[in-house]
Design an enzyme around this catalytic site. Structure first.
Site, short mmCIF file in Angstrom:
data_model
loop_
_atom_site.label_atom_id
_atom_site.label_comp_id
_atom_site.label_asym_id
_atom_site.label_seq_id
_atom_site.Cartn_x
_atom_site.Cartn_y
_atom_site.Cartn_z
CE LYS A 15 -2.10 -1.01 3.87
NZ LYS A 15 -1.37 -2.26 4.20
NE ARG A 33 6.79 -0.25 10.16
CZ ARG A 33 5.61 -0.21 9.55
NH1 ARG A 33 5.52 0.36 8.36
NH2 ARG A 33 4.54 -0.73 10.10
NE ARG A 88 7.47 -2.51 6.11
CZ ARG A 88 6.16 -2.37 6.30
NH1 ARG A 88 5.41 -1.81 5.35
NH2 ARG A 88 5.59 -2.76 7.41
NE ARG A 125 2.26 -4.74 11.19
CZ ARG A 125 3.32 -4.69 10.39
NH1 ARG A 125 4.44 -5.27 10.75
NH2 ARG A 125 3.24 -4.06 9.24
NE ARG A 164 -4.01 -1.08 9.73
CZ ARG A 164 -2.92 -0.56 9.18
NH1 ARG A 164 -2.88 0.71 8.88
NH2 ARG A 164 -1.89 -1.31 8.93
P1 ADP Z 1 2.20 -1.82 3.21
O1 ADP Z 1 2.21 -0.31 3.23
O2 ADP Z 1 0.96 -2.40 2.59
O3 ADP Z 1 2.53 -2.42 4.54
P2 ADP Z 1 4.75 -1.58 1.78
O4 ADP Z 1 4.51 -0.69 0.60
O5 ADP Z 1 5.49 -1.02 2.94
O6 ADP Z 1 3.37 -2.27 2.23
O7 ADP Z 1 5.52 -2.89 1.22
C1 ADP Z 1 5.92 -3.94 2.09
C2 ADP Z 1 7.26 -4.51 1.58
O8 ADP Z 1 7.04 -5.18 0.33
C3 ADP Z 1 8.32 -3.46 1.32
O9 ADP Z 1 9.58 -4.01 1.65
C4 ADP Z 1 8.22 -3.21 -0.19
O10 ADP Z 1 9.46 -2.78 -0.75
C5 ADP Z 1 7.83 -4.58 -0.69
N1 ADP Z 1 7.00 -4.54 -1.90
C6 ADP Z 1 6.08 -3.61 -2.26
N2 ADP Z 1 5.52 -3.91 -3.44
C7 ADP Z 1 6.11 -5.09 -3.84
C8 ADP Z 1 5.97 -5.92 -5.00
N3 ADP Z 1 5.10 -5.63 -5.98
N4 ADP Z 1 6.75 -7.04 -5.05
C9 ADP Z 1 7.61 -7.36 -4.07
N5 ADP Z 1 7.79 -6.60 -2.97
C10 ADP Z 1 7.05 -5.48 -2.86
P1 ADP Z 2 1.34 -1.80 7.66
O1 ADP Z 2 2.66 -2.13 7.10
O2 ADP Z 2 0.80 -2.84 8.60
O3 ADP Z 2 0.35 -1.42 6.63
P2 ADP Z 2 1.21 0.87 8.92
O4 ADP Z 2 2.46 1.66 8.82
O5 ADP Z 2 0.04 1.24 8.11
O6 ADP Z 2 1.65 -0.64 8.69
O7 ADP Z 2 0.73 0.82 10.45
C1 ADP Z 2 1.62 0.55 11.50
C2 ADP Z 2 0.85 0.48 12.80
O8 ADP Z 2 0.22 1.76 13.07
C3 ADP Z 2 -0.29 -0.52 12.84
O9 ADP Z 2 0.14 -1.83 13.17
C4 ADP Z 2 -1.18 0.08 13.95
O10 ADP Z 2 -0.64 -0.15 15.24
C5 ADP Z 2 -1.05 1.59 13.67
N1 ADP Z 2 -2.09 2.06 12.73
C6 ADP Z 2 -1.88 2.60 11.50
N2 ADP Z 2 -3.05 2.93 10.93
C7 ADP Z 2 -4.02 2.60 11.83
C8 ADP Z 2 -5.44 2.68 11.81
N3 ADP Z 2 -6.12 3.16 10.75
N4 ADP Z 2 -6.10 2.23 12.91
C9 ADP Z 2 -5.46 1.73 13.97
N5 ADP Z 2 -4.13 1.63 14.05
C10 ADP Z 2 -3.41 2.05 12.98
#
Ligand code: ADP
Ligand code: ADP
Length: 212
Positions: free
Chosen positions: A13, A155, A126, A166, A87
């Site tokens: 995302k 992280r 990541r 999570r 969420r």
């Molecule tokens: P989210 O915000 O949904 O948690 P991230 O954008 O942080 O996801 O991506 C999670 C991990 O997966 C990161 O290390 C990112 O570089 C990797 N990633 C994102 N898109 C892809 C893809 N299409 N293929 C493989 N790895 C990906």
């Molecule tokens: P992810 O890689 O899981 O998509 P995020 O960076 O979006 O991670 O979120 C990290 C953490 O921040 C979550 O595990 C949660 O603790 C908190 N968080 C983020 N967005 C929300 C939300 N909309 N509601 C509740 N907690 C949230």
């Protein structure tokens, strides 16, 4: 345009939201980034959020709803992409109502589908650039040579135990939102497997539909 990016942790995302924001001139609103900034600044929101985030649990709805409402008011309720919010069904109801008060409905929810076996692999490798916020993956999207190891953040909630929590939180509280979205908003299913560019092209294609 007002978009929501939806999907499990690690679906990509943040990665795709940054690309969409750049190409379509949208603000990237990540509640995870907002909450991590609050924790760093040791603000009251940060103090309330920290324990939940470290454990991999969701932060309480009222805390997150408040920061989103403030941010949407600041940017004038348009040209944004929400990443990681809503969420829970409560958050979604809050958002839909806040936007309907402003006559500014969500145009689409982009849902990134990624099977669970890929999620752990994506999250555990990541890394985030502390200075720019860029998101990397040690194997699939490695950082350029000039980004030093000290700049790269692993992280604390990307450790196995927090990842497990999570995913449980996602299944219990976030996944049920899909039915809510399908009933209220245009819902676009996108396959999140493949290269970053392939996924981006699929999202752009899905967004080319009528009314967007
Ligand atoms: P989210 O915000 O949904 O948690 P991230 O954008 O942080 O996801 O991506 C999670 C991990 O997966 C990161 O290390 C990112 O570089 C990797 N990633 C994102 N898109 C892809 C893809 N299409 N293929 C493989 N790895 C990906
Ligand atoms: P992810 O890689 O899981 O998509 P995020 O960076 O979006 O991670 O979120 C990290 C953490 O921040 C979550 O595990 C949660 O603790 C908190 N968080 C983020 N967005 C929300 C939300 N909309 N509601 C509740 N907690 C949230």
């Amino acid at each position: 345009m007002r978009l929501i990016l939806f999907g499990p942790p690690g679906a990509g995302k943040g990665t795709q939201a940054k690309l969409l924001a750049k190409h379509h001139g949208l603000r990237h609103l990540s509640t995870g980034d907002m909450l991590r900034a609050a924790v760093r600044n040791e603000s009251p929101v940060g103090k309330e959020a920290k324990g939940h985030m470290d454990a991999g649990e969701l932060v309480p709805d009222d805390v997150v709803n408040r920061i989103v409402a403030e941010t949407l008011a600041e940017i004038g309720y348009d040209d944004f992409i929400l990443d990681g919010y809503p969420r829970t069904v409560d958050q979604a109801e809050f958002l839909v109502e806040a936007l309907s008060d402003q006559d500014a409905p969500i145009n689409a929810v982009v849902s990134l589908r990624v099977p669970e076996e890929h999620i752990v692999q994506r999250l555990s490798r990541r890394r985030t650039d502390r200075e720019t916020g860029a998101i990397y993956h040690l194997d699939f999207n490695p950082p350029p040579a000039d980004v030093t190891a000290e700049r790269l953040l692993h992280r604390s909630d990307d450790e196995p135990e927090a990842i497990r929590t999570r995913l449980e939180e996602y299944h219990a509280k976030t996944q049920p939102l899909e039915a809510f979205f399908r009933a209220h908003v245009r819902f676009l299913d996108v396959d999140g497997l493949g290269s970053l560019d392939e996924v981006q092209a699929r999202i752009d294609e899905a967004l080319r539909g009528p009314g967007l």
